[in-house]
Design a protein around this motif. Structure first.
Motif, PDB file in Angstrom:
ATOM      1  N   UNK A  13      -1.833   6.091   4.216  1.00  9.30           N
ATOM      2  CA  UNK A  13      -1.444   5.404   5.163  1.00  9.30           C
ATOM      3  C   UNK A  13      -0.771   5.714   6.287  1.00  9.30           C
ATOM      4  N   UNK A  14      -0.803   5.412   7.452  1.00  7.55           N
ATOM      5  CA  UNK A  14       0.084   5.409   8.700  1.00  7.55           C
ATOM      6  C   UNK A  14       1.283   4.470   9.094  1.00  7.55           C
ATOM      7  N   UNK A  67      -2.339  -1.513   6.500  1.00  4.99           N
ATOM      8  CA  UNK A  67      -2.141  -0.207   6.164  1.00  4.99           C
ATOM      9  C   UNK A  67      -3.141  -0.106   5.627  1.00  4.99           C
ATOM     10  N   UNK A  68      -3.532   0.996   5.099  1.00  5.03           N
ATOM     11  CA  UNK A  68      -4.446   1.399   3.988  1.00  5.03           C
ATOM     12  C   UNK A  68      -4.710   3.291   3.790  1.00  5.03           C
ATOM     13  N   UNK A  73     -16.330  11.274  -6.104  1.00  7.20           N
ATOM     14  CA  UNK A  73     -16.396  11.136  -5.116  1.00  7.20           C
ATOM     15  C   UNK A  73     -16.343  10.277  -4.297  1.00  7.20           C
ATOM     16  N   UNK A  74     -16.385   9.188  -5.438  1.00  6.71           N
ATOM     17  CA  UNK A  74     -16.464   7.283  -4.560  1.00  6.71           C
ATOM     18  C   UNK A  74     -15.495   7.927  -3.540  1.00  6.71           C
ATOM     19  N   UNK A  75     -15.321   7.053  -2.776  1.00  6.15           N
ATOM     20  CA  UNK A  75     -14.714   6.478  -2.107  1.00  6.15           C
ATOM     21  C   UNK A  75     -13.858   5.088  -2.591  1.00  6.15           C
ATOM     22  N   UNK A  76     -12.546   5.339  -2.745  1.00  3.29           N
ATOM     23  CA  UNK A  76     -11.738   4.112  -2.930  1.00  3.29           C
ATOM     24  C   UNK A  76     -10.527   3.248  -1.768  1.00  3.29           C
ATOM     25  N   UNK A  77     -10.396   2.190  -1.247  1.00  3.98           N
ATOM     26  CA  UNK A  77     -10.010   2.252   0.169  1.00  3.98           C
ATOM     27  C   UNK A  77      -8.820   1.039  -0.576  1.00  3.98           C
ATOM     28  N   UNK A 131       1.103  -1.489  -0.516  1.00  2.41           N
ATOM     29  CA  UNK A 131       0.174  -0.078   0.080  1.00  2.41           C
ATOM     30  C   UNK A 131       1.203   0.988   0.874  1.00  2.41           C
ATOM     31  N   UNK A 132       2.081   1.284   0.812  1.00  7.70           N
ATOM     32  CA  UNK A 132       2.799   2.478   0.600  1.00  7.70           C
ATOM     33  C   UNK A 132       3.029   2.814  -0.911  1.00  7.70           C
TER      34      UNK A 132
END
Length: 111
Positions: free
Chosen positions: A87-88, A94-95, A103-107, A69-70
């Motif tokens: 991401x933290x 992480x995500x 405006x649609x969220x993509x995770x 994800x990074x």
């Protein structure tokens, strides 16, 4: 750039009713991927996966499970894609969340 497996994360009002509904459509709960008690679970029918999430978010979310994800976050920054939730941490699970132009969220969730 591999985005990983795709699933639709559905915000549900009653996870018990939703689970029964999707089972009637042919979905099966995936072992060790959430539970009714935890108010989330993953379900699968063939190659199609959905996640049921009660009380965790308001809208439905497209979800990908990348290996890194990074690296995706770095690529998105290079491409000037605004990151809603970065991401933290420097390693491990992480995500991050981005939104498309509508405006649609993509995770992107690495676990």
């Amino acid at each position: 750039m591999s985005l990983g497996l795709f699933s639709l994360s559905l915000s549900v009002k009653d996870i018990v009713k939703s689970k029964a509904f999707y089972e009637a459509l042919g979905f099966e709960a995936m072992p060790s991927c959430g539970s009714i008690e935890d108010k989330w679970l993953m379900m699968k029918s063939g190659n199609t996966m959905i996640g049921l999430f009660e009380g965790m978010f308001e809208d439905n979310i497209m979800t990908f499970n990348p290996d890194d994800v990074r690296a995706l976050q770095a690529k998105f920054v290079e491409q000037n894609i605004a990151i809603e939730v970065p991401v933290k941490g420097d390693s491990g699970p992480g995500h991050l969340v981005v939104k498309d132009p509508d405006g649609n969220a993509i995770m992107f969730d690495q676990f």
